[in-house]
Design a protein around this motif. Structure first.
Motif, mmCIF file in Angstrom:
data_model
loop_
_atom_site.group_PDB
_atom_site.id
_atom_site.type_symbol
_atom_site.label_atom_id
_atom_site.label_comp_id
_atom_site.label_asym_id
_atom_site.label_seq_id
_atom_site.Cartn_x
_atom_site.Cartn_y
_atom_site.Cartn_z
ATOM 1 N N GLN A 17 27.568 42.367 42.386
ATOM 2 C CA GLN A 17 27.760 42.882 43.741
ATOM 3 C C GLN A 17 28.876 42.104 44.456
ATOM 4 O O GLN A 17 29.737 42.689 45.115
ATOM 5 N N ILE A 18 28.864 40.779 44.300
ATOM 6 C CA ILE A 18 29.877 39.945 44.966
ATOM 7 C C ILE A 18 31.274 40.288 44.434
ATOM 8 O O ILE A 18 32.229 40.447 45.197
ATOM 9 N N ILE A 19 31.389 40.419 43.108
ATOM 10 C CA ILE A 19 32.692 40.754 42.505
ATOM 11 C C ILE A 19 33.174 42.102 43.020
ATOM 12 O O ILE A 19 34.349 42.284 43.362
ATOM 13 N N TYR A 53 27.153 31.118 43.954
ATOM 14 C CA TYR A 53 27.618 31.859 42.778
ATOM 15 C C TYR A 53 29.085 31.538 42.444
ATOM 16 O O TYR A 53 29.459 31.432 41.286
ATOM 17 N N PHE A 54 29.924 31.439 43.486
ATOM 18 C CA PHE A 54 31.354 31.170 43.299
ATOM 19 C C PHE A 54 31.742 30.046 44.252
ATOM 20 O O PHE A 54 31.885 30.289 45.451
ATOM 21 N N PRO A 55 31.906 28.835 43.722
ATOM 22 C CA PRO A 55 32.076 27.676 44.604
ATOM 23 C C PRO A 55 33.353 27.691 45.450
ATOM 24 O O PRO A 55 33.391 27.050 46.494
ATOM 25 N N THR A 56 34.406 28.431 45.019
ATOM 26 C CA THR A 56 35.639 28.499 45.816
ATOM 27 C C THR A 56 36.143 29.937 45.827
ATOM 28 O O THR A 56 35.744 30.756 44.983
ATOM 29 N N SER A 62 39.379 34.625 40.293
ATOM 30 C CA SER A 62 39.410 34.617 38.823
ATOM 31 C C SER A 62 38.374 35.563 38.252
ATOM 32 O O SER A 62 38.641 36.294 37.291
ATOM 33 N N ALA A 63 37.180 35.545 38.822
ATOM 34 C CA ALA A 63 36.108 36.414 38.329
ATOM 35 C C ALA A 63 36.488 37.882 38.505
ATOM 36 O O ALA A 63 36.239 38.707 37.621
ATOM 37 N N VAL A 64 37.111 38.207 39.631
ATOM 38 C CA VAL A 64 37.530 39.584 39.893
ATOM 39 C C VAL A 64 38.578 40.017 38.868
ATOM 40 O O VAL A 64 38.507 41.103 38.289
#
Lengths: 199, 199
Positions: A17-19, A53-56, A62-64
């Motif tokens: 969901q975040i991505i 979930y994503f520290p920065t 990068s995940a996207v």
């Protein structure tokens, strides 16, 4: 100790969901102009909740980008180079498909545009991505030259760069002027002529 | 009453300085991530001082984009369409030249990337620019078809779109990976093959 199955599932859903929301935000406003707080809000999370979930913000970017690449690589089997002409036709199919996912293409275009500045966190990704694509298609063209389906005397690396340049450039025009630019037809016409030239 | 010559001169110099600094800032960070205050500071002006010349950030962006277009149009006489093949060779010369002005090309690339979002203040500019370029080259190709130097049976508007797509796409790769991508050589090779195809 393995994590509780339901909790792990929920964690994965949350990451997706975040991505997904980050992708939409980057597509609308680019990377620089999107805040982590904004993405958290779209997800119904607090900022520290998202950063679990994503520290920065760069980690989220990068995940996207990885997610986008994985979609393409899965769909088009970039890990198993196709022979020359097949690879080019496969790319034409990818462009057909891209016309149905303008949000994804827009995010990618805005981020690649920003990434030309050397200190942008997506710069390394863009560099790696172009080199990977070039290598993939160069190898495919070389395989075609080896089995005689592509004529000798061409520079496969140059052709590979030109093909991806045409893809990116037509994407830009299509996104700016979608009613007038049929990206898929223009790309397919280019590939058809290229196939004639390569025969 | 005409303005005092020295004051007018100083005002023009100031406008040029502001456009120049804005261009550099947009090249580094894009439009969204650059503040008017930052550009004013680079110019040694207060924010109201800068806004005397450009009342909004969008007005400043328009001035930067117009400046860039004027440079190109002056250099390459886009107002007097050249005959087909000449026009294509002229574009190859433009790409040669662009390799010497990476800052300008970078600003343009970042702004065009951002401009794919419909509500970006550069969207209208990007739309108009692509349509103008397409019309210019389409007319040139038609002139070549009329005098027989370009064969019939081609679709000049499609070729025009493909040529500008190749320019933009190679620019992206060159900016991301300048040591490995010889944009001018790749574009010239593309134009050479296109000329053969069009003959």
């Amino acid at each position: 100790m393995t994590p509780h199955p339901r909790r792990r599932r929920r964690g994965e859903d949350r990451r997706e969901q975040i991505i997904d929301e980050a992708l939409k935000a980057f597509a609308d406003n680019g990377y620089h102009n999107t805040s982590v707080a904004e993405i958290a809000e779209r997800c119904g999370l607090s900022q520290p909740g998202l950063m679990h979930y994503f520290p920065t913000k760069a980690a989220l970017l990068s995940a996207v980008l990885d997610y986008r690449d994985r979609l393409d690589y899965d769909r088009f089997a970039f890990d198993q180079p196709l022979h020359g002409k097949e690879a080019l036709l496969r790319l034409a199919t990818l462009v057909d498909h891209n016309m149905h996912v303008p949000g994804l293409v827009r995010a990618f275009t805005v981020l690649t545009g920003e990434a030309v500045t050397a200190d942008h966190p997506a710069h390394e990704w863009a560099l790696r991505r172009y080199r990977t694509l070039e290598r993939y298609l160069t190898e495919s063209l070389r395989a075609g030259m080896a089995d005689g389906s592509i004529r000798s005397g061409i520079d496969p690396a140059s052709v590979a760069r030109q093909v991806f340049a045409m893809m990116d450039g037509l994407q830009l025009q299509w996104l700016v002027d979608p009613d007038n630019v049929d990206m898929a037809a223009l790309f397919r016409a280019y590939i058809d002529e290229l196939l004639t030239y390569l025969s």
